[in-house]
Write a protein that holds these residues in place. Structure first.
Motif, PDB file in Angstrom:
ATOM      1  N   LEU A   1       0.823  -1.196   0.000  1.00  0.00           N
ATOM      2  CA  LEU A   1       0.000   0.000   0.000  1.00  0.00           C
ATOM      3  C   LEU A   1       0.863   1.253   0.000  1.00  0.00           C
ATOM      4  O   LEU A   1       0.617   2.198  -0.740  1.00  0.00           O
ATOM      5  CB  LEU A   1      -0.929   0.009   1.206  1.00  0.00           C
ATOM      6  CG  LEU A   1      -1.891   1.204   1.299  1.00  0.00           C
ATOM      7  CD1 LEU A   1      -2.767   1.271   0.046  1.00  0.00           C
ATOM      8  CD2 LEU A   1      -2.744   1.079   2.542  1.00  0.00           C
ATOM      9  N   SER A   2       1.927   1.230   0.799  1.00  0.00           N
ATOM     10  CA  SER A   2       2.830   2.381   0.866  1.00  0.00           C
ATOM     11  C   SER A   2       3.474   2.645  -0.492  1.00  0.00           C
ATOM     12  O   SER A   2       3.520   3.764  -0.960  1.00  0.00           O
ATOM     13  CB  SER A   2       3.909   2.138   1.920  1.00  0.00           C
ATOM     14  OG  SER A   2       4.864   3.162   1.883  1.00  0.00           O
ATOM     15  N   LEU A   3       3.970   1.589  -1.130  1.00  0.00           N
ATOM     16  CA  LEU A   3       4.590   1.761  -2.437  1.00  0.00           C
ATOM     17  C   LEU A   3       3.553   2.101  -3.499  1.00  0.00           C
ATOM     18  O   LEU A   3       3.836   2.847  -4.420  1.00  0.00           O
ATOM     19  CB  LEU A   3       5.355   0.499  -2.847  1.00  0.00           C
ATOM     20  CG  LEU A   3       6.700   0.310  -2.174  1.00  0.00           C
ATOM     21  CD1 LEU A   3       7.290  -1.035  -2.558  1.00  0.00           C
ATOM     22  CD2 LEU A   3       7.650   1.425  -2.517  1.00  0.00           C
ATOM     23  N   GLY A   4       2.365   1.543  -3.349  1.00  0.00           N
ATOM     24  CA  GLY A   4       1.310   1.848  -4.307  1.00  0.00           C
ATOM     25  C   GLY A   4       0.954   3.319  -4.295  1.00  0.00           C
ATOM     26  O   GLY A   4       0.617   3.901  -5.313  1.00  0.00           O
ATOM     27  N   SER A   5       1.034   3.934  -3.111  1.00  0.00           N
ATOM     28  CA  SER A   5       0.716   5.351  -3.029  1.00  0.00           C
ATOM     29  C   SER A   5       1.923   6.233  -3.304  1.00  0.00           C
ATOM     30  O   SER A   5       1.795   7.432  -3.458  1.00  0.00           O
ATOM     31  CB  SER A   5       0.135   5.682  -1.647  1.00  0.00           C
ATOM     32  OG  SER A   5       1.095   5.426  -0.649  1.00  0.00           O
ATOM     33  N   ALA A   6       3.116   5.621  -3.335  1.00  0.00           N
ATOM     34  CA  ALA A   6       4.311   6.392  -3.681  1.00  0.00           C
ATOM     35  C   ALA A   6       4.221   6.777  -5.150  1.00  0.00           C
ATOM     36  O   ALA A   6       3.594   6.106  -5.948  1.00  0.00           O
ATOM     37  CB  ALA A   6       5.564   5.560  -3.430  1.00  0.00           C
ATOM     38  N   ALA A   7       4.864   7.851  -5.489  1.00  0.00           N
ATOM     39  CA  ALA A   7       4.756   8.348  -6.864  1.00  0.00           C
ATOM     40  C   ALA A   7       5.812   7.715  -7.744  1.00  0.00           C
ATOM     41  O   ALA A   7       6.992   7.972  -7.596  1.00  0.00           O
ATOM     42  CB  ALA A   7       4.884   9.859  -6.886  1.00  0.00           C
ATOM     43  N   PHE A   8       5.394   6.864  -8.652  1.00  0.00           N
ATOM     44  CA  PHE A   8       6.244   6.357  -9.717  1.00  0.00           C
ATOM     45  C   PHE A   8       5.712   6.999 -10.983  1.00  0.00           C
ATOM     46  O   PHE A   8       4.706   6.578 -11.523  1.00  0.00           O
ATOM     47  CB  PHE A   8       6.134   4.834  -9.856  1.00  0.00           C
ATOM     48  CG  PHE A   8       6.924   4.066  -8.861  1.00  0.00           C
ATOM     49  CD1 PHE A   8       8.307   4.014  -8.938  1.00  0.00           C
ATOM     50  CD2 PHE A   8       6.293   3.377  -7.845  1.00  0.00           C
ATOM     51  CE1 PHE A   8       9.047   3.291  -8.021  1.00  0.00           C
ATOM     52  CE2 PHE A   8       7.029   2.654  -6.930  1.00  0.00           C
ATOM     53  CZ  PHE A   8       8.403   2.608  -7.008  1.00  0.00           C
ATOM     54  N   ALA A   9       6.348   8.050 -11.442  1.00  0.00           N
ATOM     55  CA  ALA A   9       5.915   8.720 -12.654  1.00  0.00           C
ATOM     56  C   ALA A   9       6.607   8.052 -13.827  1.00  0.00           C
ATOM     57  O   ALA A   9       7.736   8.358 -14.137  1.00  0.00           O
ATOM     58  CB  ALA A   9       6.260  10.203 -12.595  1.00  0.00           C
ATOM     59  N   MET A  10       5.942   7.086 -14.425  1.00  0.00           N
ATOM     60  CA  MET A  10       6.545   6.286 -15.493  1.00  0.00           C
ATOM     61  C   MET A  10       6.232   6.895 -16.852  1.00  0.00           C
ATOM     62  O   MET A  10       5.393   6.397 -17.582  1.00  0.00           O
ATOM     63  CB  MET A  10       6.030   4.843 -15.441  1.00  0.00           C
ATOM     64  CG  MET A  10       6.409   4.083 -14.184  1.00  0.00           C
ATOM     65  SD  MET A  10       8.159   3.725 -14.098  1.00  0.00           S
ATOM     66  CE  MET A  10       8.301   2.468 -15.341  1.00  0.00           C
ATOM     67  N   GLY A  11       6.905   7.973 -17.195  1.00  0.00           N
ATOM     68  CA  GLY A  11       6.710   8.584 -18.498  1.00  0.00           C
ATOM     69  C   GLY A  11       7.084   7.620 -19.604  1.00  0.00           C
ATOM     70  O   GLY A  11       8.099   6.960 -19.517  1.00  0.00           O
ATOM     71  N   CYS A  12       6.259   7.521 -20.628  1.00  0.00           N
ATOM     72  CA  CYS A  12       6.480   6.555 -21.699  1.00  0.00           C
ATOM     73  C   CYS A  12       7.828   6.738 -22.380  1.00  0.00           C
ATOM     74  O   CYS A  12       8.527   5.789 -22.630  1.00  0.00           O
ATOM     75  CB  CYS A  12       5.362   6.651 -22.732  1.00  0.00           C
ATOM     76  SG  CYS A  12       3.776   6.135 -22.076  1.00  0.00           S
ATOM     77  N   GLY A  13       8.206   7.976 -22.695  1.00  0.00           N
ATOM     78  CA  GLY A  13       9.424   8.198 -23.426  1.00  0.00           C
ATOM     79  C   GLY A  13      10.615   8.549 -22.553  1.00  0.00           C
ATOM     80  O   GLY A  13      11.732   8.605 -23.029  1.00  0.00           O
ATOM     81  N   SER A  14      10.410   8.791 -21.283  1.00  0.00           N
ATOM     82  CA  SER A  14      11.486   9.237 -20.408  1.00  0.00           C
ATOM     83  C   SER A  14      12.168   8.067 -19.728  1.00  0.00           C
ATOM     84  O   SER A  14      11.532   7.101 -19.335  1.00  0.00           O
ATOM     85  CB  SER A  14      10.927  10.177 -19.342  1.00  0.00           C
ATOM     86  OG  SER A  14      11.935  10.516 -18.415  1.00  0.00           O
TER      87      SER A  14
ATOM     88  N   SER B   1      10.186   9.408 -11.016  1.00  0.00           N
ATOM     89  CA  SER B   1      10.222   9.937  -9.654  1.00  0.00           C
ATOM     90  C   SER B   1       9.851   8.836  -8.680  1.00  0.00           C
ATOM     91  O   SER B   1       8.999   8.000  -8.977  1.00  0.00           O
ATOM     92  CB  SER B   1       9.231  11.090  -9.507  1.00  0.00           C
ATOM     93  OG  SER B   1       9.602  12.159 -10.338  1.00  0.00           O
ATOM     94  N   TYR B   2      10.449   8.879  -7.513  1.00  0.00           N
ATOM     95  CA  TYR B   2      10.131   7.929  -6.446  1.00  0.00           C
ATOM     96  C   TYR B   2      10.026   8.709  -5.142  1.00  0.00           C
ATOM     97  O   TYR B   2      10.945   9.449  -4.788  1.00  0.00           O
ATOM     98  CB  TYR B   2      11.227   6.863  -6.343  1.00  0.00           C
ATOM     99  CG  TYR B   2      11.057   5.964  -5.145  1.00  0.00           C
ATOM    100  CD1 TYR B   2      10.048   5.010  -5.113  1.00  0.00           C
ATOM    101  CD2 TYR B   2      11.900   6.074  -4.048  1.00  0.00           C
ATOM    102  CE1 TYR B   2       9.881   4.186  -4.018  1.00  0.00           C
ATOM    103  CE2 TYR B   2      11.737   5.246  -2.943  1.00  0.00           C
ATOM    104  CZ  TYR B   2      10.731   4.308  -2.928  1.00  0.00           C
ATOM    105  OH  TYR B   2      10.561   3.497  -1.841  1.00  0.00           O
ATOM    106  N   ARG B   3       8.897   8.547  -4.458  1.00  0.00           N
ATOM    107  CA  ARG B   3       8.704   9.215  -3.173  1.00  0.00           C
ATOM    108  C   ARG B   3       8.265   8.217  -2.113  1.00  0.00           C
ATOM    109  O   ARG B   3       7.485   8.549  -1.240  1.00  0.00           O
ATOM    110  CB  ARG B   3       7.687  10.344  -3.319  1.00  0.00           C
ATOM    111  CG  ARG B   3       8.214  11.499  -4.172  1.00  0.00           C
ATOM    112  CD  ARG B   3       7.279  12.682  -4.169  1.00  0.00           C
ATOM    113  NE  ARG B   3       6.015  12.386  -4.819  1.00  0.00           N
ATOM    114  CZ  ARG B   3       5.659  12.836  -6.017  1.00  0.00           C
ATOM    115  NH1 ARG B   3       6.476  13.589  -6.710  1.00  0.00           N
ATOM    116  NH2 ARG B   3       4.486  12.530  -6.516  1.00  0.00           N
ATOM    117  N   GLY B   4       8.780   7.015  -2.189  1.00  0.00           N
ATOM    118  CA  GLY B   4       8.452   5.982  -1.209  1.00  0.00           C
ATOM    119  C   GLY B   4       9.499   5.918  -0.112  1.00  0.00           C
ATOM    120  O   GLY B   4      10.328   6.825   0.027  1.00  0.00           O
ATOM    121  N   PRO B   5       9.495   4.834   0.650  1.00  0.00           N
ATOM    122  CA  PRO B   5      10.468   4.669   1.725  1.00  0.00           C
ATOM    123  C   PRO B   5      11.899   4.682   1.184  1.00  0.00           C
ATOM    124  O   PRO B   5      12.163   4.193   0.082  1.00  0.00           O
ATOM    125  CB  PRO B   5      10.135   3.300   2.314  1.00  0.00           C
ATOM    126  CG  PRO B   5       8.734   3.019   1.876  1.00  0.00           C
ATOM    127  CD  PRO B   5       8.560   3.717   0.570  1.00  0.00           C
TER     128      PRO B   5
END
Length: 168
Positions: free
Chosen positions: A12-25, A29-33
């Motif tokens: 749940l913690s990782l699910g709510s962390a921000a993984f901004a998976m840009g298609c071309g990038s 970003s990671y804001r988890g533990p």
């Protein structure tokens, strides 16, 4: 509770962390533990990212093309064993993205010097690069490799100074 059970507690913690998976990038970003330790187990070709004793992410890896035994000399094709640290980042790696491991340490240099040989260096955790590869064979010159997609996350999650324990 083992590390795999603890991983479920973090879902749940990782699910709510921000993984901004840009298609071309290739940067996310990671804001988890915080990743406080990386563990690599050569025997089962696995790498684990931990927040203290809690498993955050497991990965299958490929190693040096001569996987048995610790790296001792330049060109031996082996992945080091022991305690190291992440000491640099390469966003322009030939293998997609890479984070450097501070091999050789003082003990590695002394061992190689006693044998009259260079210890080698430039050991990284990196992606597969532009080549298509399978997970079944070791192919690096001593590095630890994951897929490019996985390396996006590793690069975002693991900071310089993080300890890396590599076990036989």
């Amino acid at each position: 509770m083992d590390i795999y059970t603890r991983r479920g507690a973090l879902a749940l913690s990782l699910g709510s962390a921000a993984f901004a998976m840009g298609c071309g990038s290739k940067f996310v970003s990671y804001r988890g533990p915080e990743v406080t330790r990386v563990e690599i187990q050569k025997s089962n070709r696995a790498m684990y990212l931990f927040h203290h004793n809690v498993l955050l992410e497991p990965y299958q890896v490929q190693l040096g093309f001569t996987a048995a035994g610790p790296k001792q000399f330049e060109g031996d094709g082996k992945t080091p064993e022991g305690r190291y640290h992440i000491d640099r980042r390469n966003p322009d790696s030939a293998f997609f993205l890479s984070i450097g491991i501070d091999y050789p340490n003082a003990e590695d240099r002394a061992f190689a010097a006693a044998a009259g040989k260079p210890p080698g260096g430039d050991i990284f955790i990196h992606g597969w690069g532009d080549e298509r590869r399978g997970r079944s064979s070791d192919w690096t010159a001593g590095c630890v490799a994951v897929t490019n997609r996985e390396m996006k996350l590793v690069y975002a999650m693991v900071r310089n100074g993080t300890p890396v324990d590599i076990f036989a």
